[in-house]
Write an enzyme that holds these catalytic residues in place. Structure first.
Site, PDB file in Angstrom:
ATOM      1  N   TYR A   1      46.507  88.721 105.394  1.00  0.00           N
ATOM      2  CA  TYR A   1      48.064  88.732 104.884  1.00  0.00           C
ATOM      3  C   TYR A   1      48.728  87.585 105.158  1.00  0.00           C
ATOM      4  O   TYR A   1      48.491  87.629 106.999  1.00  0.00           O
ATOM      5  CB  TYR A   1      48.305  90.298 105.087  1.00  0.00           C
ATOM      6  CG  TYR A   1      47.609  91.227 104.398  1.00  0.00           C
ATOM      7  CD1 TYR A   1      47.449  91.167 102.707  1.00  0.00           C
ATOM      8  CD2 TYR A   1      47.734  92.146 105.207  1.00  0.00           C
ATOM      9  CE1 TYR A   1      47.166  92.292 102.142  1.00  0.00           C
ATOM     10  CE2 TYR A   1      46.880  93.313 104.440  1.00  0.00           C
ATOM     11  CZ  TYR A   1      46.938  93.122 103.197  1.00  0.00           C
ATOM     12  OH  TYR A   1      46.616  94.858 101.722  1.00  0.00           O
TER      13      TYR A   1
ATOM     14  N   ASP B   1      46.254  90.030  96.422  1.00  0.00           N
ATOM     15  CA  ASP B   1      46.886  90.460  94.955  1.00  0.00           C
ATOM     16  C   ASP B   1      47.775  92.032  95.767  1.00  0.00           C
ATOM     17  O   ASP B   1      48.280  93.273  95.314  1.00  0.00           O
ATOM     18  CB  ASP B   1      45.535  91.659  94.477  1.00  0.00           C
ATOM     19  CG  ASP B   1      44.918  92.585  95.768  1.00  0.00           C
ATOM     20  OD1 ASP B   1      46.142  92.576  97.243  1.00  0.00           O
ATOM     21  OD2 ASP B   1      43.862  93.000  95.707  1.00  0.00           O
TER      22      ASP B   1
ATOM     23  N   HIS C   1      42.144  96.333  94.537  1.00  0.00           N
ATOM     24  CA  HIS C   1      42.672  96.896  96.277  1.00  0.00           C
ATOM     25  C   HIS C   1      42.317  98.055  96.275  1.00  0.00           C
ATOM     26  O   HIS C   1      43.186  98.807  96.516  1.00  0.00           O
ATOM     27  CB  HIS C   1      44.172  96.713  96.090  1.00  0.00           C
ATOM     28  CG  HIS C   1      44.962  96.295  97.281  1.00  0.00           C
ATOM     29  ND1 HIS C   1      44.968  94.972  98.437  1.00  0.00           N
ATOM     30  CD2 HIS C   1      44.717  97.228  98.699  1.00  0.00           C
ATOM     31  CE1 HIS C   1      45.285  95.216  99.561  1.00  0.00           C
ATOM     32  NE2 HIS C   1      45.065  96.391 100.001  1.00  0.00           N
TER      33      HIS C   1
HETATM   34  C1  LIG Z   1      42.834 102.990 103.350  1.00  0.00           C
HETATM   35  C2  LIG Z   1      42.832 101.397 103.244  1.00  0.00           C
HETATM   36  C3  LIG Z   1      43.459 100.554 103.927  1.00  0.00           C
HETATM   37  C4  LIG Z   1      43.586  99.733 103.475  1.00  0.00           C
HETATM   38  N1  LIG Z   1      43.248  97.784 104.171  1.00  0.00           N
HETATM   39  C5  LIG Z   1      43.276  96.843 103.117  1.00  0.00           C
HETATM   40  C6  LIG Z   1      43.720  95.763 104.245  1.00  0.00           C
HETATM   41  O1  LIG Z   1      44.888  95.976 104.962  1.00  0.00           O
HETATM   42  N2  LIG Z   1      43.494  94.704 103.328  1.00  0.00           N
HETATM   43  C7  LIG Z   1      42.820  94.262 102.098  1.00  0.00           C
HETATM   44  O2  LIG Z   1      43.063  93.011 101.578  1.00  0.00           O
HETATM   45  N3  LIG Z   1      42.365  94.925 101.445  1.00  0.00           N
HETATM   46  C8  LIG Z   1      42.886  96.549 102.149  1.00  0.00           C
HETATM   47  N4  LIG Z   1      42.294  97.541 101.730  1.00  0.00           N
HETATM   48  C9  LIG Z   1      41.356  97.687 100.313  1.00  0.00           C
HETATM   49  C10 LIG Z   1      40.113  97.425 100.893  1.00  0.00           C
HETATM   50  O3  LIG Z   1      39.976  95.889 100.958  1.00  0.00           O
HETATM   51  C11 LIG Z   1      39.105  97.127  98.819  1.00  0.00           C
HETATM   52  O4  LIG Z   1      39.436  96.151  98.589  1.00  0.00           O
HETATM   53  C12 LIG Z   1      39.280  98.796  98.797  1.00  0.00           C
HETATM   54  O5  LIG Z   1      39.345  99.724  99.970  1.00  0.00           O
HETATM   55  C13 LIG Z   1      38.088  98.630  97.628  1.00  0.00           C
HETATM   56  O6  LIG Z   1      37.589 100.404  97.061  1.00  0.00           O
HETATM   57  P1  LIG Z   1      37.168 101.719  97.654  1.00  0.00           P
HETATM   58  O7  LIG Z   1      37.937 102.123  98.696  1.00  0.00           O
HETATM   59  O8  LIG Z   1      37.128 102.470  96.749  1.00  0.00           O
HETATM   60  O9  LIG Z   1      35.456 100.974  98.487  1.00  0.00           O
HETATM   61  C14 LIG Z   1      42.822  98.739 102.400  1.00  0.00           C
HETATM   62  C15 LIG Z   1      42.059 100.011 101.484  1.00  0.00           C
HETATM   63  C16 LIG Z   1      42.268 100.761 101.635  1.00  0.00           C
HETATM   64  C17 LIG Z   1      41.220 102.537 101.258  1.00  0.00           C
END
Ligand SMILES: Cc1cc2nc3c(=O)[nH]c(=O)nc-3n(C[C@H](O)[C@H](O)[C@H](O)COP(=O)(O)O)c2cc1C
Length: 403
Positions: free
Chosen positions: A142, A170, A258
């Site tokens: 980030y 995003d 995301h």
């Molecule tokens: C609890 C949680 C925290 C997340 N934290 C980040 C993050 O810190 N940075 C980021 O780029 N994406 C983050 N994401 C998005 C994930 O990298 C990813 O795009 C997403 O979880 C994929 O979908 P799925 O949970 O259905 O597999 C997060 C997702 C979740 C569920």
């Protein structure tokens, strides 16, 4: 912290990733469940991410001697035993006392890549120290408006041996994850990016205030000047931006919304993949930039569909968090083993012995972009909406004129 005291079913009785979710819902504290499971606004994109797979159907081929099926491939120059990676999800210690290190170890024993989040509960050094020799890890970034701090973080990741920089693009604003916003953020924040400004509106708002909304295509050149790691953009959602990424010399893109946590009613990741692959094909640049996809993958068949459509690999987030929350490292390993078994079974029945033999002609996607007539349940409004109250009336009490 999760209440690990609650009895969980034996790990051997868990047969698919949905089972892990059911267990996690019971063992996680309400705040942790809200943070992990929430999506933006009405959570339509969150649900569409998975339900979109139900609109893709297979065209299996037969008589192809499928005794041996191989799932190995290469991600950004690193070999991986499976075509999937553990994507970046913040605050691992909400789910398990070991936090992201449990994910690192599971990725290590199963020979796959872990993408480490900027906002991990564990430090980058802890995650890298937990890796086995030869294990590949990527760093999700980030971007902080303090570019000097950003430079230090990126160069530290590179010096520690990270194999890729994944810049999240995003999140110029944070989605309204209302389930999470109703909770208070009560634990220590990750230390790397400064202090928590707001604790009353959930975990995501507490830890993400620093993200720079001015980030622009022009910044890519600066990132190139500070690191030799391959650079990937995480959160591309259109063919136009995929082509721009290629023009800016980006090594890989992650097609992602995301996990439905940002712009609600943005399209499913798998639908974006079809659009992007056809644009890359049209420009004759398939293979010049790696294309990853994440969001809603829960079955081996979901993963195989993405690979047949041309994805280099698939990222998985929540399902591994849920597996970790119930069972720690062992849970994540079982989740990976279950996915591997499912993928092998699907590939056998499709007639593909390796990822190269998975082809576009094995899937039918004509219904994927059809949103009319596809109903994604609008859970929130369905629960809140109250139809016109109807009270039955005793006919004996009605005036004679109404009878
Ligand atoms: C609890 C949680 C925290 C997340 N934290 C980040 C993050 O810190 N940075 C980021 O780029 N994406 C983050 N994401 C998005 C994930 O990298 C990813 O795009 C997403 O979880 C994929 O979908 P799925 O949970 O259905 O597999 C997060 C997702 C979740 C569920």
């Amino acid at each position: 912290m999760a209440t690990q005291k609650l009895a969980v079913p034996p790990l051997s009785s868990v047969l698919n990733l949905f089972d892990f979710e059911a267990v996690a819902r019971r063992v996680l504290t309400p705040n942790a469940w809200a943070y992990y499971s929430s999506g933006a606004d009405d959570e339509l994109t969150l649900r569409e991410n998975h339900s979109a797979f139900h609109r893709i159907w297979f065209r299996p081929r037969v008589l192809r001697n499928v005794r041996d099926v191989r799932l190995e491939t290469v991600f950004l120059g690193s070999p991986t035993k499976l075509p999937i990676y553990i994507t970046a999800t913040a605050l691992g210690k909400l789910g398990h006392p070991q936090g992201e290190v449990a994910l690192t170890r599971a990725a290590g024993t199963r020979g796959i890549v872990q993408m480490m989040p900027t906002l991990a509960s564990c430090s980058l050094d802890e995650m890298m120290d937990a890796a086995v020799p030869g294990q590949s890890q990527w760093f999700q970034l980030y971007v902080n408006p303090n570019r000097e701090l950003t430079r230090k973080i990126v160069q530290h990741a590179e010096a520690r041996g990270c194999k890729g920089l994944f810049i999240t693009v995003d999140a110029p604003a944070l989605g309204h994850r209302e389930k999470d916003m109703r909770t208070k953020f009560e634990i220590d924040a990750p230390k790397v990016q400064g202090s928590v400004s707001e604790r009353t509106q959930g975990a995501a708002r507490a830890i993400s205030g620093f993200i720079d909304p001015t980030l622009d295509w022009d910044d890519i050149r600066w990132f190139r000047s500070i690191t030799k790691m391959p650079i990937a953009l995480k959160g591309i959602q259109t063919a136009e931006d995929a082509l721009l990424a290629h023009q800016h010399g980006i090594d890989a893109i992650v097609l992602s919304n995301h996990g439905g946590r940002q712009l609600d009613t943005s399209r499913s990741a798998i639908e974006i993949l079809v659009e992007v692959m056809s644009a890359l094909e049209h420009e004759g640049i398939v293979g010049k930039m790696e294309v990853y996809v994440d969001g809603g993958f829960k079955r081996g068949s979901d993963i195989v569909k993405a690979l047949a459509l041309g994805a280099t690999g698939v990222g998985i987030g929540r399902p591994f968090l849920y597996a970790m929350s119930g069972y720690g490292q062992e849970g994540v390993e079982r989740a990976l083993d279950l996915l591997k078994d499912e993928m092998e079974m699907v590939m056998r029945m499709l007639g593909a012995r390796s990822l190269k033999e998975l082809t576009r002609s094995m899937v039918i996607t004509k219904d994927l972009t059809t949103h009319a007539g596809v109903s994604i349940r609008d859970n929130l409004s369905e629960q809140i909406y109250e139809p016109l109250a109807y009270t039955s009336v005793d006919p004996a009490k009605l005036p004679a004129s109404k009878l």
